[in-house]
Design a protein around this motif. Structure first.
Motif, PDB file in Angstrom:
ATOM      1  N   VAL A   3       0.841  -1.199   0.000  1.00  0.00           N
ATOM      2  CA  VAL A   3       0.000   0.000   0.000  1.00  0.00           C
ATOM      3  C   VAL A   3       0.876   1.250   0.000  1.00  0.00           C
ATOM      4  O   VAL A   3       0.640   2.178  -0.769  1.00  0.00           O
ATOM      5  CB  VAL A   3      -0.958  -0.001   1.210  1.00  0.00           C
ATOM      6  N   THR A   4       1.897   1.277   0.849  1.00  0.00           N
ATOM      7  CA  THR A   4       2.740   2.476   0.918  1.00  0.00           C
ATOM      8  C   THR A   4       3.493   2.704  -0.385  1.00  0.00           C
ATOM      9  O   THR A   4       3.658   3.844  -0.814  1.00  0.00           O
ATOM     10  CB  THR A   4       3.725   2.417   2.104  1.00  0.00           C
ATOM     11  N   ALA A  44      -1.612   9.941   3.842  1.00  0.00           N
ATOM     12  CA  ALA A  44      -0.768   9.357   4.895  1.00  0.00           C
ATOM     13  C   ALA A  44      -1.555   9.185   6.185  1.00  0.00           C
ATOM     14  O   ALA A  44      -1.418   8.165   6.876  1.00  0.00           O
ATOM     15  CB  ALA A  44       0.460  10.235   5.128  1.00  0.00           C
ATOM     16  N   ALA A  45      -2.388  10.155   6.524  1.00  0.00           N
ATOM     17  CA  ALA A  45      -3.190  10.064   7.744  1.00  0.00           C
ATOM     18  C   ALA A  45      -4.236   8.963   7.633  1.00  0.00           C
ATOM     19  O   ALA A  45      -4.438   8.197   8.584  1.00  0.00           O
ATOM     20  CB  ALA A  45      -3.852  11.403   8.043  1.00  0.00           C
ATOM     21  N   LEU A  46      -4.888   8.836   6.486  1.00  0.00           N
ATOM     22  CA  LEU A  46      -5.865   7.771   6.299  1.00  0.00           C
ATOM     23  C   LEU A  46      -5.209   6.404   6.408  1.00  0.00           C
ATOM     24  O   LEU A  46      -5.720   5.512   7.084  1.00  0.00           O
ATOM     25  CB  LEU A  46      -6.556   7.902   4.939  1.00  0.00           C
ATOM     26  N   TRP A  47      -4.058   6.267   5.760  1.00  0.00           N
ATOM     27  CA  TRP A  47      -3.375   4.974   5.819  1.00  0.00           C
ATOM     28  C   TRP A  47      -2.890   4.678   7.238  1.00  0.00           C
ATOM     29  O   TRP A  47      -3.004   3.563   7.728  1.00  0.00           O
ATOM     30  CB  TRP A  47      -2.231   4.901   4.820  1.00  0.00           C
ATOM     31  N   ARG A  48      -2.359   5.677   7.938  1.00  0.00           N
ATOM     32  CA  ARG A  48      -1.899   5.469   9.316  1.00  0.00           C
ATOM     33  C   ARG A  48      -3.066   5.039  10.204  1.00  0.00           C
ATOM     34  O   ARG A  48      -2.953   4.120  11.015  1.00  0.00           O
ATOM     35  CB  ARG A  48      -1.243   6.748   9.851  1.00  0.00           C
ATOM     36  N   TRP A  49      -4.205   5.713  10.064  1.00  0.00           N
ATOM     37  CA  TRP A  49      -5.389   5.347  10.841  1.00  0.00           C
ATOM     38  C   TRP A  49      -5.787   3.910  10.507  1.00  0.00           C
ATOM     39  O   TRP A  49      -6.005   3.102  11.404  1.00  0.00           O
ATOM     40  CB  TRP A  49      -6.548   6.307  10.534  1.00  0.00           C
ATOM     41  N   PHE A  50      -5.887   3.614   9.225  1.00  0.00           N
ATOM     42  CA  PHE A  50      -6.315   2.287   8.783  1.00  0.00           C
ATOM     43  C   PHE A  50      -5.378   1.208   9.322  1.00  0.00           C
ATOM     44  O   PHE A  50      -5.826   0.208   9.870  1.00  0.00           O
ATOM     45  CB  PHE A  50      -6.360   2.255   7.253  1.00  0.00           C
ATOM     46  N   ALA A  51      -4.083   1.429   9.178  1.00  0.00           N
ATOM     47  CA  ALA A  51      -3.092   0.420   9.571  1.00  0.00           C
ATOM     48  C   ALA A  51      -3.013   0.223  11.082  1.00  0.00           C
ATOM     49  O   ALA A  51      -2.537  -0.821  11.535  1.00  0.00           O
ATOM     50  CB  ALA A  51      -1.714   0.806   9.024  1.00  0.00           C
ATOM     51  N   GLN A  82     -16.251   0.857   3.917  1.00  0.00           N
ATOM     52  CA  GLN A  82     -17.165   1.350   4.945  1.00  0.00           C
ATOM     53  C   GLN A  82     -16.417   2.017   6.097  1.00  0.00           C
ATOM     54  O   GLN A  82     -16.809   3.079   6.572  1.00  0.00           O
ATOM     55  CB  GLN A  82     -18.041   0.224   5.478  1.00  0.00           C
ATOM     56  N   ALA A  83     -15.346   1.375   6.562  1.00  0.00           N
ATOM     57  CA  ALA A  83     -14.592   1.908   7.697  1.00  0.00           C
ATOM     58  C   ALA A  83     -14.024   3.284   7.383  1.00  0.00           C
ATOM     59  O   ALA A  83     -14.159   4.223   8.178  1.00  0.00           O
ATOM     60  CB  ALA A  83     -13.473   0.943   8.088  1.00  0.00           C
ATOM     61  N   LEU A  84     -13.385   3.425   6.222  1.00  0.00           N
ATOM     62  CA  LEU A  84     -12.793   4.710   5.871  1.00  0.00           C
ATOM     63  C   LEU A  84     -13.850   5.773   5.585  1.00  0.00           C
ATOM     64  O   LEU A  84     -13.692   6.927   5.985  1.00  0.00           O
ATOM     65  CB  LEU A  84     -11.843   4.574   4.683  1.00  0.00           C
ATOM     66  N   ASN A  85     -14.911   5.396   4.901  1.00  0.00           N
ATOM     67  CA  ASN A  85     -15.961   6.377   4.605  1.00  0.00           C
ATOM     68  C   ASN A  85     -16.681   6.844   5.858  1.00  0.00           C
ATOM     69  O   ASN A  85     -17.001   8.023   5.978  1.00  0.00           O
ATOM     70  CB  ASN A  85     -16.953   5.823   3.581  1.00  0.00           C
ATOM     71  N   GLU A  86     -16.933   5.929   6.788  1.00  0.00           N
ATOM     72  CA  GLU A  86     -17.576   6.329   8.041  1.00  0.00           C
ATOM     73  C   GLU A  86     -16.706   7.298   8.825  1.00  0.00           C
ATOM     74  O   GLU A  86     -17.201   8.260   9.409  1.00  0.00           O
ATOM     75  CB  GLU A  86     -17.898   5.101   8.890  1.00  0.00           C
ATOM     76  N   ARG A  87     -15.407   7.038   8.857  1.00  0.00           N
ATOM     77  CA  ARG A  87     -14.509   7.869   9.666  1.00  0.00           C
ATOM     78  C   ARG A  87     -14.102   9.162   8.958  1.00  0.00           C
ATOM     79  O   ARG A  87     -13.990  10.211   9.580  1.00  0.00           O
ATOM     80  CB  ARG A  87     -13.248   7.053  10.034  1.00  0.00           C
ATOM     81  N   LEU A 101      -8.327   3.838  -0.955  1.00  0.00           N
ATOM     82  CA  LEU A 101      -9.097   2.594  -1.031  1.00  0.00           C
ATOM     83  C   LEU A 101      -8.625   1.692  -2.159  1.00  0.00           C
ATOM     84  O   LEU A 101      -8.562   0.467  -1.993  1.00  0.00           O
ATOM     85  CB  LEU A 101     -10.584   2.900  -1.196  1.00  0.00           C
ATOM     86  N   THR A 102      -8.270   2.258  -3.283  1.00  0.00           N
ATOM     87  CA  THR A 102      -7.762   1.448  -4.393  1.00  0.00           C
ATOM     88  C   THR A 102      -6.483   0.724  -3.981  1.00  0.00           C
ATOM     89  O   THR A 102      -6.324  -0.472  -4.239  1.00  0.00           O
ATOM     90  CB  THR A 102      -7.527   2.317  -5.645  1.00  0.00           C
ATOM     91  N   ALA A 103      -5.575   1.428  -3.324  1.00  0.00           N
ATOM     92  CA  ALA A 103      -4.319   0.814  -2.876  1.00  0.00           C
ATOM     93  C   ALA A 103      -4.585  -0.285  -1.852  1.00  0.00           C
ATOM     94  O   ALA A 103      -3.973  -1.362  -1.897  1.00  0.00           O
ATOM     95  CB  ALA A 103      -3.390   1.872  -2.301  1.00  0.00           C
ATOM     96  N   ILE A 104      -5.511  -0.046  -0.941  1.00  0.00           N
ATOM     97  CA  ILE A 104      -5.857  -1.029   0.086  1.00  0.00           C
ATOM     98  C   ILE A 104      -6.476  -2.273  -0.545  1.00  0.00           C
ATOM     99  O   ILE A 104      -6.092  -3.408  -0.233  1.00  0.00           O
ATOM    100  CB  ILE A 104      -6.810  -0.393   1.127  1.00  0.00           C
ATOM    101  N   ARG A 105      -7.415  -2.070  -1.432  1.00  0.00           N
ATOM    102  CA  ARG A 105      -8.084  -3.218  -2.080  1.00  0.00           C
ATOM    103  C   ARG A 105      -7.119  -4.001  -2.963  1.00  0.00           C
ATOM    104  O   ARG A 105      -7.204  -5.225  -3.034  1.00  0.00           O
ATOM    105  CB  ARG A 105      -9.266  -2.731  -2.898  1.00  0.00           C
ATOM    106  N   ASP A 106      -6.233  -3.293  -3.654  1.00  0.00           N
ATOM    107  CA  ASP A 106      -5.258  -3.987  -4.499  1.00  0.00           C
ATOM    108  C   ASP A 106      -4.321  -4.854  -3.671  1.00  0.00           C
ATOM    109  O   ASP A 106      -3.845  -5.879  -4.137  1.00  0.00           O
ATOM    110  CB  ASP A 106      -4.437  -2.986  -5.323  1.00  0.00           C
ATOM    111  N   GLU A 107      -4.062  -4.436  -2.447  1.00  0.00           N
ATOM    112  CA  GLU A 107      -3.147  -5.176  -1.577  1.00  0.00           C
ATOM    113  C   GLU A 107      -3.800  -6.418  -0.973  1.00  0.00           C
ATOM    114  O   GLU A 107      -3.230  -7.492  -0.992  1.00  0.00           O
ATOM    115  CB  GLU A 107      -2.647  -4.260  -0.452  1.00  0.00           C
ATOM    116  N   VAL A 108      -4.992  -6.269  -0.422  1.00  0.00           N
ATOM    117  CA  VAL A 108      -5.613  -7.359   0.327  1.00  0.00           C
ATOM    118  C   VAL A 108      -7.050  -7.628  -0.105  1.00  0.00           C
ATOM    119  O   VAL A 108      -7.529  -8.735   0.007  1.00  0.00           O
ATOM    120  CB  VAL A 108      -5.569  -7.056   1.849  1.00  0.00           C
TER     121      VAL A 108
END
Length: 122
Positions: A3-4, A44-51, A82-87, A101-108
């Motif tokens: 993702v990074t 970066a903040a979204l990914w940090r929160w997600f991770a 859902q998690a990212l959109n809600e937050r 979201l594209t990077a996250i979905r492509d990864e897992v």
């Protein structure tokens, strides 16, 4: 490609102190800051929160005997979109959200496991 690597091909982006406590077990960005930050810092903040809240189910969730299915617990799977959109849906532009979201979905994929605090160090 991780993702990074997808989000920052020239190397990761460090969050400034005003973003929030980036060393917390569960990162929560300052909402005023994230609304005003430029797109790279928002990503970066979204990914940090997600991770710090979710993790790859391959590493966190038991599998069936034939490894075809995850044996999800009561509160899983967590859907990344859902998690990212809600937050963050009301805090960052849709283009920033879509890129993360594209990077996250492509990864897992879209199904992630809740990161347990005992694993997150908290």
């Amino acid at each position: 490609m991780s993702v990074t690597d997808r989000l920052w091909p020239n190397g990761p982006v460090d969050l400034p102190p005003e973003a929030g406590n980036v060393t917390a077990s569960r990162f929560e960005p300052d909402e005023q800051w994230i609304q005003q930050a430029h797109a790279e810092l928002q990503k970066a903040a979204l990914w940090r929160w997600f991770a710090t809240h979710l993790e790859d189910p391959r590493d966190a969730v038991p599998h069936s005997e034939n490894d075809d299915d995850y044996l999800w617990g009561d509160d899983e799977p967590v859907l990344a979109d859902q998690a990212l959109n809600e937050r963050f849906g009301s805090l960052v532009p849709k283009a920033v959200m879509r890129e993360v979201l594209t990077a996250i979905r492509d990864e897992v994929g879209n199904e992630w496991a809740l990161k347990r605090l005992d694993k997150a160090g908290g």
